[in-house]
Design an enzyme around this catalytic site. Structure first.
Site, PDB file in Angstrom:
ATOM      1  N   LYS A  53      -0.656  12.527  18.752  1.00 62.41           N
ATOM      2  CA  LYS A  53      -0.219  11.121  18.726  1.00 62.41           C
ATOM      3  C   LYS A  53       1.047  10.961  19.553  1.00 62.41           C
ATOM      4  O   LYS A  53       1.190   9.999  20.310  1.00 62.41           O
ATOM      5  CB  LYS A  53      -0.004  10.661  17.274  1.00 62.41           C
ATOM      6  CG  LYS A  53      -1.329  10.458  16.545  1.00 62.41           C
ATOM      7  CD  LYS A  53      -1.198  10.313  15.047  1.00 62.41           C
ATOM      8  CE  LYS A  53      -2.593  10.333  14.412  1.00 62.41           C
ATOM      9  NZ  LYS A  53      -2.596  10.333  12.955  1.00 62.41           N
ATOM     10  N   GLN A  97       1.402  10.246   8.024  1.00 63.74           N
ATOM     11  CA  GLN A  97       0.253  11.138   8.203  1.00 63.74           C
ATOM     12  C   GLN A  97      -0.271  11.591   6.837  1.00 63.74           C
ATOM     13  O   GLN A  97       0.466  12.135   6.020  1.00 63.74           O
ATOM     14  CB  GLN A  97       0.680  12.356   9.053  1.00 63.74           C
ATOM     15  CG  GLN A  97      -0.461  13.284   9.409  1.00 63.74           C
ATOM     16  CD  GLN A  97      -1.513  12.627  10.308  1.00 63.74           C
ATOM     17  OE1 GLN A  97      -1.191  11.974  11.288  1.00 63.74           O
ATOM     18  NE2 GLN A  97      -2.779  12.783   9.956  1.00 63.74           N
ATOM     19  N   ASP A 120      -2.038   2.007  10.955  1.00 62.08           N
ATOM     20  CA  ASP A 120      -3.241   2.696  10.471  1.00 62.08           C
ATOM     21  C   ASP A 120      -4.214   1.716   9.818  1.00 62.08           C
ATOM     22  O   ASP A 120      -5.362   2.075   9.544  1.00 62.08           O
ATOM     23  CB  ASP A 120      -2.840   3.772   9.441  1.00 62.08           C
ATOM     24  CG  ASP A 120      -2.996   5.181   9.991  1.00 62.08           C
ATOM     25  OD1 ASP A 120      -3.715   5.345  10.993  1.00 62.08           O
ATOM     26  OD2 ASP A 120      -2.413   6.112   9.406  1.00 62.08           O
TER      27      ASP A 120
END
Ligand code: NAD
Length: 284
Positions: A53, A97, A120
């Protein structure tokens, strides 16, 4: 039938190149998109994802802020960090995460993220927005599936779409997105009866089961489009999807490989969400 492979790596690269141009324009207008990534603990897979990322941010010109915290970090400390980032105008996207260490309540932390920075797309606000057709941030893997179909010129409208899997991160949101694109959507799961017959009706099959090579060519209607979200290891430890790729060749009209299909799209769509979030927050 000649089965066409859908090259997710290539499509993801195209998206990243398009975003690079957009970011350049935004920077000239005084806005640099920023993404904060929080990683707690030493999960090796998570470390690889986070590093990928960061690389994608660098390529596109998004400023990345990295918080790599030890596994002993408390839930309160993570909540406080999210709050600080919510209030930081240089940060337009916040990504925590997953999975988090067991002593933390993932839902509580996701709820803390300002929905406008929830790149997300896991916050209930964004999930709700998706289900009632409001603008919001759509979770990256499901958005990647739709983008793969669109950029391969596969029409969704009016098609029988069968989604195998009903998880909150893939099955459910991808089903809502297919519905938004006017597909006729059937969602299958572990208690679905006669899965073969249901999958056999599909023009488009989305496999998000988490079982290696679960969907075989014998289940498909000839000419079906097959999108494989799964990431598994086969009996030899080799990376494979939820679809038995070899048995689908010659039956499916299009198929995504694993690796190189949906996987690269997830990061591309995360980058897309960061740029979108920055534009929204910057009033562009
Ligand atoms: P999950 O375990 O949360 O959900 C699996 C779903 O499959 C469940 O809804 C379950 O009901 C269904 N299922 C299980 N057994 C079944 C059966 N016998 N018949 C029909 N349905 C059955 O998994 P998930 O998080 O949705 O992930 C699915 C797969 O996608 C995994 O392989 C995961 O690694 C992969 N994944 C890939 C990406 C990516 O970026 N490509 C992102 C997320 C997940």
């Amino acid at each position: 039938m000649n089965t066409q492979m859908i090259d997710g790596k290539l499509i993801a690269q195209t998206i990243k190149d398009e975003l690079k141009v957009k970011v350049e324009t935004l920077k000239n207008q005084g806005l640099t998109p920023g993404l904060a990534v929080i990683l707690v603990g030493e999960n090796p897979a998570s470390q690889v994802y986070v590093s990928n990322k960061k690389k994608a941010c660098e390529y596109i010109g998004i400023k990345s802020f990295s918080y790599e915290l030890p596994s002993e970090t408390t839930e309160k400390e993570v909540l406080e960090l999210v709050e600080t980032l919510n209030n930081d105008s240089a940060v337009h996207g916040i990504l925590v995460q997953l999975p988090l260490p067991k002593h933390m309540d993932e839902q509580k932390i996701i709820l803390k993220i300002d929905p406008v920075k929830d790149v997300d797309g896991f916050h209930p606000y964004n999930v709700g927005a998706l289900s009632i057709g409001l603008n919001g941030l759509v979770s990256c893997t499901p958005a990647g599936v739709i983008e793969l179909l669109k950029r391969t010129n596969i029409e969704i409208q009016g098609k029988n779409c069968v989604v195998v899997g009903r998880s909150n991160i893939v099955g459910k949101p991808v089903s809502l997105l297919l519905l938004r694109e006017h597909g006729t959507v059937t969602i299958c799961h572990s208690r679905t009866k006669n899965l073969h017959a249901v999958v056999g009706q599909a023009d488009i099959v989305i496999a998000a089961v988490g079982i290696a090579k679960f969907i075989s060519g014998s289940m498909l209607k000839p000419g079906a489009v097959v999108i494989d979200v799964g990431i598994n290891r086969d009996e030899n430890g080799k990376l494979c999807g939820d679809v038995d790729f070899e048995s689908c060749k010659g039956i499916a009209s299009h198929i995504t490989p694993v690796p190189g299909g949906v996987g690269p799209m997830t990061i591309a769509m995360l980058m897309h969400n960061c740029v979108l979030a920055a534009k929204n927050q910057g009033g562009f």
